[in-house]
Design a protein around this motif. Structure first.
Motif, PDB file in Angstrom:
ATOM      1  N   GLU A   1      -7.164   7.257  -8.166  1.00 18.14           N
ATOM      2  CA  GLU A   1      -5.946   6.461  -7.968  1.00 18.14           C
ATOM      3  C   GLU A   1      -5.792   6.041  -6.509  1.00 18.14           C
ATOM      4  O   GLU A   1      -5.447   4.898  -6.215  1.00 18.14           O
ATOM      5  CB  GLU A   1      -4.692   7.250  -8.384  1.00 18.14           C
ATOM      6  CG  GLU A   1      -4.683   7.738  -9.797  1.00 18.14           C
ATOM      7  CD  GLU A   1      -5.104   9.202  -9.931  1.00 18.14           C
ATOM      8  OE1 GLU A   1      -4.527   9.887 -10.789  1.00 18.14           O
ATOM      9  OE2 GLU A   1      -5.996   9.646  -9.183  1.00 18.14           O
TER      10      GLU A   1
ATOM     11  N   TYR B   1       0.844  -1.202   0.000  1.00 16.13           N
ATOM     12  CA  TYR B   1       0.000   0.000   0.000  1.00 16.13           C
ATOM     13  C   TYR B   1       0.878   1.250   0.000  1.00 16.13           C
ATOM     14  O   TYR B   1       0.666   2.179  -0.793  1.00 16.13           O
ATOM     15  CB  TYR B   1      -0.935  -0.009   1.211  1.00 16.13           C
ATOM     16  CG  TYR B   1      -1.457   1.347   1.583  1.00 16.13           C
ATOM     17  CD1 TYR B   1      -2.473   1.948   0.857  1.00 16.13           C
ATOM     18  CD2 TYR B   1      -0.917   2.047   2.666  1.00 16.13           C
ATOM     19  CE1 TYR B   1      -2.944   3.219   1.201  1.00 16.13           C
ATOM     20  CE2 TYR B   1      -1.382   3.301   3.008  1.00 16.13           C
ATOM     21  CZ  TYR B   1      -2.391   3.875   2.274  1.00 16.13           C
ATOM     22  OH  TYR B   1      -2.850   5.123   2.611  1.00 16.13           O
TER      23      TYR B   1
ATOM     24  N   LYS C   1      -6.288  -2.501  -0.135  1.00 14.91           N
ATOM     25  CA  LYS C   1      -4.913  -2.799   0.296  1.00 14.91           C
ATOM     26  C   LYS C   1      -4.603  -2.064   1.597  1.00 14.91           C
ATOM     27  O   LYS C   1      -3.976  -2.618   2.501  1.00 14.91           O
ATOM     28  CB  LYS C   1      -3.922  -2.408  -0.794  1.00 14.91           C
ATOM     29  CG  LYS C   1      -2.500  -2.834  -0.537  1.00 14.91           C
ATOM     30  CD  LYS C   1      -2.311  -4.329  -0.387  1.00 14.91           C
ATOM     31  CE  LYS C   1      -2.409  -5.038  -1.709  1.00 14.91           C
ATOM     32  NZ  LYS C   1      -2.170  -6.488  -1.588  1.00 14.91           N
TER      33      LYS C   1
ATOM     34  N   LYS D   1       3.971   1.686  -0.905  1.00  8.84           N
ATOM     35  CA  LYS D   1       4.707   1.813  -2.171  1.00  8.84           C
ATOM     36  C   LYS D   1       3.793   2.356  -3.270  1.00  8.84           C
ATOM     37  O   LYS D   1       4.203   3.207  -4.061  1.00  8.84           O
ATOM     38  CB  LYS D   1       5.298   0.467  -2.577  1.00  8.84           C
ATOM     39  CG  LYS D   1       6.145   0.530  -3.821  1.00  8.84           C
ATOM     40  CD  LYS D   1       6.779  -0.809  -4.144  1.00  8.84           C
ATOM     41  CE  LYS D   1       7.623  -0.697  -5.402  1.00  8.84           C
ATOM     42  NZ  LYS D   1       8.286  -1.957  -5.712  1.00  8.84           N
ATOM     43  N   ALA D   2       2.560   1.876  -3.322  1.00  9.05           N
ATOM     44  CA  ALA D   2       1.613   2.334  -4.340  1.00  9.05           C
ATOM     45  C   ALA D   2       1.115   3.746  -4.067  1.00  9.05           C
ATOM     46  O   ALA D   2       0.858   4.519  -5.000  1.00  9.05           O
ATOM     47  CB  ALA D   2       0.434   1.363  -4.430  1.00  9.05           C
TER      48      ALA D   2
ATOM     49  N   LEU E   1      -6.802   2.114  -3.798  1.00  7.98           N
ATOM     50  CA  LEU E   1      -5.921   1.441  -2.830  1.00  7.98           C
ATOM     51  C   LEU E   1      -6.603   1.111  -1.507  1.00  7.98           C
ATOM     52  O   LEU E   1      -5.974   0.573  -0.602  1.00  7.98           O
ATOM     53  CB  LEU E   1      -4.700   2.320  -2.539  1.00  7.98           C
ATOM     54  CG  LEU E   1      -3.802   2.664  -3.712  1.00  7.98           C
ATOM     55  CD1 LEU E   1      -2.676   3.570  -3.257  1.00  7.98           C
ATOM     56  CD2 LEU E   1      -3.256   1.403  -4.355  1.00  7.98           C
TER      57      LEU E   1
END
Length: 95
Positions: A73, A20, A80, A22-23, A77
């Motif tokens: 975007e 999570y 996650k 990192k994204a 997430l």
């Protein structure tokens, strides 16, 4: 005026939380956010703090924080994020 986005969290799955994070990093940067601090408390001086970990980000203003948070975007997430940790997310305006 600078606004701060804070995440208080209790880790449930370190690997999911790492994925999570990192994204989320490039999405945060896209909206002008920069990481100021992340880590766990080394001790509680007063009160009860069930979420000992914190991440603090600076954004250009509150609108940028809200635009980031509501962006498709970032919203993609959420599963996650929820898999990785229980979180309390907030925005704070600089004085």
């Amino acid at each position: 005026m600078t606004a701060y986005f804070t995440a208080r969290l209790k880790v449930k799955d370190p690997d999911a939380l790492a994925a999570y994070s990192k994204a989320a990093a490039p999405i945060i940067a896209k909206f002008g956010g920069t990481l100021l601090f992340k880590g766990g408390a080394d001790g509680v001086l007063l009160g009860d703090m069930p979420m000992i970990n914190i991440a603090v980000f600076a954004f250009p203003d509150e609108e940028a924080v809200r635009d980031f948070f509501q962006s498709p975007e970032y919203q993609a997430l959420t599963s996650k994020r929820n898999e990785g940790a229980d979180m309390v997310l907030s925005v704070h305006n600089a004085a």
